[in-house]
Design an enzyme around this catalytic site. Structure first.
Site, PDB file in Angstrom:
ATOM      1  N   CYS A 163      40.808  40.530  13.712  1.00 11.38           N
ATOM      2  CA  CYS A 163      39.809  40.220  12.773  1.00 11.38           C
ATOM      3  C   CYS A 163      40.132  41.121  11.534  1.00 11.38           C
ATOM      4  O   CYS A 163      39.540  42.292  11.423  1.00 11.38           O
ATOM      5  CB  CYS A 163      38.563  40.175  13.364  1.00 11.38           C
ATOM      6  SG  CYS A 163      37.251  39.718  11.874  1.00 11.38           S
ATOM      7  N   CYS A 187      36.883  42.019   9.852  1.00 10.41           N
ATOM      8  CA  CYS A 187      36.015  43.228  10.700  1.00 10.41           C
ATOM      9  C   CYS A 187      36.674  44.478  10.664  1.00 10.41           C
ATOM     10  O   CYS A 187      36.050  45.576  10.437  1.00 10.41           O
ATOM     11  CB  CYS A 187      36.046  42.915  12.037  1.00 10.41           C
ATOM     12  SG  CYS A 187      35.767  40.885  12.323  1.00 10.41           S
ATOM     13  N   ASP A 188      38.035  44.601  10.737  1.00 10.42           N
ATOM     14  CA  ASP A 188      38.717  45.941  11.185  1.00 10.42           C
ATOM     15  C   ASP A 188      39.792  46.409   9.859  1.00 10.42           C
ATOM     16  O   ASP A 188      40.148  47.468  10.244  1.00 10.42           O
ATOM     17  CB  ASP A 188      39.380  45.688  12.630  1.00 10.42           C
ATOM     18  CG  ASP A 188      38.692  45.427  13.835  1.00 10.42           C
ATOM     19  OD1 ASP A 188      37.391  45.855  13.592  1.00 10.42           O
ATOM     20  OD2 ASP A 188      38.967  44.922  14.736  1.00 10.42           O
TER      21      ASP A 188
HETATM   22  P1  FAD Z   1      30.902  32.755  20.493  1.00  9.27           P
HETATM   23  O1  FAD Z   1      30.376  34.212  20.045  1.00  9.27           O
HETATM   24  O2  FAD Z   1      32.251  32.306  20.822  1.00  9.27           O
HETATM   25  O3  FAD Z   1      30.000  32.251  21.600  1.00  9.27           O
HETATM   26  C1  FAD Z   1      30.228  31.082  22.570  1.00  9.27           C
HETATM   27  C2  FAD Z   1      29.238  31.048  23.643  1.00  9.27           C
HETATM   28  O4  FAD Z   1      29.519  29.718  24.014  1.00  9.27           O
HETATM   29  C3  FAD Z   1      29.328  31.940  24.662  1.00  9.27           C
HETATM   30  O5  FAD Z   1      28.283  32.272  25.220  1.00  9.27           O
HETATM   31  C4  FAD Z   1      30.334  31.141  25.754  1.00  9.27           C
HETATM   32  O6  FAD Z   1      30.359  31.841  27.061  1.00  9.27           O
HETATM   33  C5  FAD Z   1      29.763  29.893  25.717  1.00  9.27           C
HETATM   34  N1  FAD Z   1      30.704  28.867  26.166  1.00  9.27           N
HETATM   35  C6  FAD Z   1      31.911  28.630  25.781  1.00  9.27           C
HETATM   36  N2  FAD Z   1      32.361  27.482  26.468  1.00  9.27           N
HETATM   37  C7  FAD Z   1      31.391  27.172  27.178  1.00  9.27           C
HETATM   38  C8  FAD Z   1      31.098  25.817  27.928  1.00  9.27           C
HETATM   39  N3  FAD Z   1      32.290  24.979  28.233  1.00  9.27           N
HETATM   40  N4  FAD Z   1      29.931  25.808  28.650  1.00  9.27           N
HETATM   41  C9  FAD Z   1      28.869  26.802  28.400  1.00  9.27           C
HETATM   42  N5  FAD Z   1      28.967  28.013  27.513  1.00  9.27           N
HETATM   43  C10 FAD Z   1      30.139  27.894  26.892  1.00  9.27           C
HETATM   44  N6  FAD Z   1      32.766  38.722  13.418  1.00  9.27           N
HETATM   45  C11 FAD Z   1      32.060  39.749  12.693  1.00  9.27           C
HETATM   46  O7  FAD Z   1      31.301  39.287  11.663  1.00  9.27           O
HETATM   47  N7  FAD Z   1      32.165  41.029  12.645  1.00  9.27           N
HETATM   48  C12 FAD Z   1      32.933  41.646  13.506  1.00  9.27           C
HETATM   49  O8  FAD Z   1      33.087  43.011  13.189  1.00  9.27           O
HETATM   50  C13 FAD Z   1      33.565  40.908  14.396  1.00  9.27           C
HETATM   51  N8  FAD Z   1      34.514  41.430  15.207  1.00  9.27           N
HETATM   52  C14 FAD Z   1      34.935  40.722  16.099  1.00  9.27           C
HETATM   53  C15 FAD Z   1      35.874  41.276  17.162  1.00  9.27           C
HETATM   54  C16 FAD Z   1      36.214  40.863  18.126  1.00  9.27           C
HETATM   55  C17 FAD Z   1      37.316  41.418  19.095  1.00  9.27           C
HETATM   56  C18 FAD Z   1      36.187  39.289  18.237  1.00  9.27           C
HETATM   57  C19 FAD Z   1      36.621  38.523  19.369  1.00  9.27           C
HETATM   58  C20 FAD Z   1      35.571  38.756  17.220  1.00  9.27           C
HETATM   59  C21 FAD Z   1      34.903  39.240  16.334  1.00  9.27           C
HETATM   60  N9  FAD Z   1      33.937  38.605  15.150  1.00  9.27           N
HETATM   61  C22 FAD Z   1      33.555  39.312  14.307  1.00  9.27           C
HETATM   62  C23 FAD Z   1      33.854  37.248  15.357  1.00  9.27           C
HETATM   63  C24 FAD Z   1      32.540  36.964  16.069  1.00  9.27           C
HETATM   64  O9  FAD Z   1      32.500  37.416  17.141  1.00  9.27           O
HETATM   65  C25 FAD Z   1      32.331  35.341  15.891  1.00  9.27           C
HETATM   66  O10 FAD Z   1      32.486  34.565  14.613  1.00  9.27           O
HETATM   67  C26 FAD Z   1      30.919  34.975  16.692  1.00  9.27           C
HETATM   68  O11 FAD Z   1      30.583  35.527  17.920  1.00  9.27           O
HETATM   69  C27 FAD Z   1      30.842  33.473  16.847  1.00  9.27           C
HETATM   70  O12 FAD Z   1      29.695  32.964  17.209  1.00  9.27           O
HETATM   71  P2  FAD Z   1      29.526  31.603  18.162  1.00  9.27           P
HETATM   72  O13 FAD Z   1      28.086  31.667  18.684  1.00  9.27           O
HETATM   73  O14 FAD Z   1      29.733  30.567  17.416  1.00  9.27           O
HETATM   74  O15 FAD Z   1      30.519  31.757  19.350  1.00  9.27           O
END
Ligand code: FAD
Length: 304
Positions: free
Chosen positions: A131, A134-135
């Site tokens: 990212c 982020c980093d």
């Molecule tokens: P997610 O966080 O991906 O959550 C998805 C959820 O759905 C989880 O609970 C998962 O278990 C669940 N799930 C998936 N499939 C299923 C299924 N079939 N059945 C039931 N549950 C399911 N963003 C920033 O803004 N700042 C940062 O510093 C940053 N750093 C990051 C660093 C890393 C290493 C990573 C991987 C990402 C980073 N991001 C950062 C991006 C950020 O984490 C994501 O944009 C954000 O988490 C997205 O949120 P979301 O709720 O859409 O999905």
């Protein structure tokens, strides 16, 4: 049945749960891993109003906020099928059980495509990152590599060139795949080198931190080493939507197609966050999106 059934417990799902519960309607949230991608994040410095925090801490705060309301949390459950049958939408879980909602919000997030080369996992958060937003600032004044010459890779290289000392962009194919305007911008930058026809074979380090990217020149077969302190892997984001194929309209990248209210192609089914077509995958964006989908779902409920 739930009034609002949320699938996915990341920032998008948590925000949707808080917004739905605050309407006084029956809200449930099923997720495989509450917290989502933030559980894998070290430092978070761009969630506005929180100057800095850590991923696991942020995930705990999400859960605490949700638990403060009357929300039924179904943890460690993976959804495997969605059946929008008329008035009720059914979500089938891998355990065999199924949950029903008058509306459903899908917030299953995404995962980054990985290189699967030695060093990539070992040095994750020790130089290997996915990212740039982020980093990027962590590598201020240092040399880095970006792997991937599509739009996200080239955008990352342009973004990073303004922060870091030098960027080496490594692309597997014989040409970049990014839009022409991005390629032109990239070429105009003095501190960026592009290496084409190069297969990344290793992320090398000293045991603590990354110190080089190793690639094979695909034309000559020779192995080369680029000294860098950071490696940004930008070879694609894969939405967790495989289980929805054939049920909902997905983009060519597999993202759930949503409108401005988070409504999907199926009535009563909403979606939010990284699993959707919403541009820019970030925590604050996913959270805002979850709030929007919950309000969209509530609006749908009072009209039907
Ligand atoms: P997610 O966080 O991906 O959550 C998805 C959820 O759905 C989880 O609970 C998962 O278990 C669940 N799930 C998936 N499939 C299923 C299924 N079939 N059945 C039931 N549950 C399911 N963003 C920033 O803004 N700042 C940062 O510093 C940053 N750093 C990051 C660093 C890393 C290493 C990573 C991987 C990402 C980073 N991001 C950062 C991006 C950020 O984490 C994501 O944009 C954000 O988490 C997205 O949120 P979301 O709720 O859409 O999905």
């Amino acid at each position: 049945p739930f009034d609002v059934l949320i699938v996915g417990g990341g920032p998008a799902g948590a925000a949707a749960a808080v917004y739905a519960a605050r309407k006084g309607i029956r809200t449930g949230i099923a997720s495989e891993r509450f917290g989502g991608q933030v559980l894998d994040t070290l430092g978070i410095e761009n969630f506005i109003s929180v100057k800095e925090t850590e991923g696991p801490k942020f995930a705990m705060a999400l859960e605490e906020h949700v638990r403060h309301y009357d929300v039924e949390i179904v943890n460690l459950q993976r959804a495997k099928a969605l059946r929008p049958n008329g008035k009720l939408v059914e979500v089938e879980l891998e355990s065999g059980a199924s949950l029903k909602g008058r509306t459903v919000i899908l917030s299953t997030g995404a995962r980054w495509r990985t290189l699967n080369v030695p060093g990539e996992q070992e040095y994750r958060n020790k130089g290997v990152t996915f990212c740039p937003h982020c980093d990027g600032p962590l590598f201020k004044g240092k040399p880095v590599a970006v792997v991937g010459g599509g739009n996200s890779g080239v955008e990352a290289a342009i973004d990073l060139a303004g922060i870091v000392k030098h960027v080496t962009l490594v692309e597997f194919g014989t040409e970049l795949r990014a839009d022409a305007v991005l390629q032109r911008k990239l070429k105009s930058l003095p501190n960026v080198d592009v290496i084409l026809d190069a297969q990344t074979t290793e992320v090398a380090g000293d045991g603590q931190k990354v110190n080089a990217l190793v690639y094979q020149d695909r034309a000559s077969g020779e192995e080369r080493r680029v000294p860098v302190e950071g490696v940004f892997v930008q070879i694609g984001l894969v939405p967790n939507t495989e289980w929805l194929k054939g049920t909902l309209e997905l983009s060519k990248h597999g993202e759930i197609v949503v409108d401005a209210r988070g409504q999907t192609s199926a009535p009563g089914v909403f979606a939010a966050g990284d699993c959707t077509t919403v541009p820019f995958k970030q925590i604050i964006i996913a959270a805002g999106d979850g709030a929007k989908a919950a309000l969209g779902a509530f609006d749908h409920l009072i009209r039907s």
